[in-house]
Design an enzyme around this catalytic site. Sequence first.
Site, PDB file in Angstrom:
ATOM      1  N   ALA A 108       5.806  -2.130   6.835  1.00  0.00           N
ATOM      2  CA  ALA A 108       6.304  -3.481   7.122  1.00  0.00           C
ATOM      3  C   ALA A 108       7.020  -3.461   8.462  1.00  0.00           C
ATOM      4  CB  ALA A 108       7.242  -3.963   6.020  1.00  0.00           C
TER       5      ALA A 108
ATOM      6  N   ALA B 271      13.692  -4.070  12.367  1.00  0.00           N
ATOM      7  CA  ALA B 271      13.291  -2.686  12.122  1.00  0.00           C
ATOM      8  C   ALA B 271      11.867  -2.627  11.598  1.00  0.00           C
ATOM      9  CB  ALA B 271      14.251  -2.015  11.139  1.00  0.00           C
TER      10      ALA B 271
ATOM     11  N   VAL C 224       9.384  -0.300   8.889  1.00  0.00           N
ATOM     12  CA  VAL C 224       9.462   0.594   7.738  1.00  0.00           C
ATOM     13  C   VAL C 224       8.157   1.377   7.631  1.00  0.00           C
ATOM     14  CG1 VAL C 224       9.802   0.765   5.240  1.00  0.00           C
ATOM     15  CG2 VAL C 224      11.014  -0.988   6.545  1.00  0.00           C
TER      16      VAL C 224
ATOM     17  N   LYS D 274      13.147   3.676   7.662  1.00  0.00           N
ATOM     18  CA  LYS D 274      13.341   2.412   8.370  1.00  0.00           C
ATOM     19  C   LYS D 274      13.919   2.720   9.747  1.00  0.00           C
ATOM     20  CE  LYS D 274      15.602  -2.087   7.744  1.00  0.00           C
ATOM     21  NZ  LYS D 274      16.442  -2.873   6.819  1.00  0.00           N
TER      22      LYS D 274
ATOM     23  N   ASP E  47      21.632 -11.849   3.204  1.00  0.00           N
ATOM     24  CA  ASP E  47      20.228 -12.137   3.523  1.00  0.00           C
ATOM     25  C   ASP E  47      19.375 -12.086   2.264  1.00  0.00           C
ATOM     26  OD1 ASP E  47      18.182 -12.867   5.223  1.00  0.00           O
ATOM     27  OD2 ASP E  47      17.689 -10.819   5.806  1.00  0.00           O
TER      28      ASP E  47
END
Length: 603
Positions: free
Chosen positions: A25, A30, A32, A47, A142
């Site tokens: 991802a 960042a 991953v 990450k 978040d």
Amino acid sequence: MQHPVPDRLSGTVLEGRYELGPRLARGGTATVYRARDRRLDRPVAVKLLHPHLAEDAGAAERFAREARAAARLSHPHVVSVLDQGRSPDGTPYLVMELVEGPTLRRVLRERGALPVPEALDVLEALLDGLAAAHRAGLVHRDVKPENVLLDAGGRITVADFGLTRAADQHTGTGTVLGTVGYAAPELVMGRRVDARSDVYATGVVLFELLAGRRPFDGPPLVVARAHADGPVPDVRSAAPGVPAPVAHLVARATAHDPQDRPADAGRMLEQLRAVRAALGREHPTQVLGARPPAGNDPTEVLGARPPGGNDRTQVLGTRPPGDGGSTRVLGARHVPGGSTATEVLRPGDPTRALGTRRPERQERGASGSTDPWRPAVELRPARPLRTAGVLAVAALAVAAAAFLGWLLGSGPGAPVAVPDVRGTGTELAEQYLAGAGLRNVVVRESPDPTAPEGTVVGTDPAQGSAVRPLEQVVLIVSTGPEQVVAPDVVGMGVEEAGDRLADAGLEPGERTEVPSAATAGTVVGQEPAAGTAVARGESVLLAVSAGPRAQEAPGVLGAPVADAVRELEAAGWPVVVEEPLGVSLGVVVAQETTADGVVLTVL
């Protein structure tokens, strides 16, 4: 979790231990990767902070805070952080538990709204993980479906504490961190943020689970204003079948005033369990993404084939069952009687296209040869090869043109519209651009007279423009009003000082006349002082000489205070009025001259 994608860093080994695999991802801050811990021989997730953010001290600090915050949590519904470090080029990274399974966002994308029992199951696990964070004094900031992961066994975990803050730490920059679609009003408006902001975001997630959409949609600035200005609509307006107790739970969690929400995730979890009990029936648990146990009723599995079929995997190009399963050699001759004879080419035999029929053997060919294997009509082999080559090149050209047309027309290379990210922070704008498929993003800073520092004021190309994914998009970020240096105008006349300030981009402000030995009308002081950096267009206060004051202050004993002050100031003497008894009758009973002016005592 997204499908693994090869990446330029795949194969890199961090600090001799963590071997990076494919990319899983990529977010706004960042990337991953799936990785292998060589020391313990186990799969992990790594990450890595984006390189351009690694140079930003604030972003690096938030990243390190994620490691410290998440490492403090040990809970079944929170993704574990195992280690942290820096790559050879100094980029910070985290090593996390690898969760094999989809995100809640993917569940919603594939299925839309969930049944009430499943939605409440998801919310209960989400709140259980957040409650552990709140008990530890942490605020996630978040909460959204992208940060809720489901493994193959159905366990639900909360991830990405990249914006986590201790409960006693708050920002006041006005820049909105997190995703606007789930941002509480106080987060949008830059006010104090605490655990109730996570409760609000969780309420929005529940709204989306029940309705299949968020309560507010549109450009980021429009959504942010909707959260800041008004209440979240009743979820039953989008999903009429939602029971009233569940709708009331959503309403309490998304109350505009934080005082009206549950105090934290633990309190909301208690309310959720009370709502489930109040519904008066048992809800069968349907674990998202879990594999059904053998012999039991199948739990719904995302993407699973409906039960009842016995599908077989058929190898492309294989002959279907029932055909005998015999393999036929290309170009072999079929021998009457059901067998297949393999035709063997002898050395020196002419080249022949596969599958062509061999002419019947003759005693003598047309060319007069007695060789029984020589064809009756001789063909030059160069012509069919040339034709086949031309056809192959033409087919490749057509395929390449079709592929290019698809790539640039409707495939990954198709143009996309630049989203409207004005009014957001840089990180959030990059997240929205990445979500639209635009990852080639650079930042250009520019002064703006109204936008706060760090706020995105536009893009190049402008929002709505059609660009291809590989094209570069420039984020124009405000540095605040343009700064200029205040000039020195002391000693100038009032008009000359005004012109000098205007040339520097400033305005002459309020003028105060003060007694001075300087010629009347001359500037004897300014605020802000010369050499100070101020915003363009700001006003500069001027102290202007009223001329020298009288050598002695006029006597005003027994006079009304207003008349006394007026007479002294007219003579150029500053006045300080004291009322020792706290009650003024308006009469001057004492007068004292000091270096700074005249002190009047009034009763």
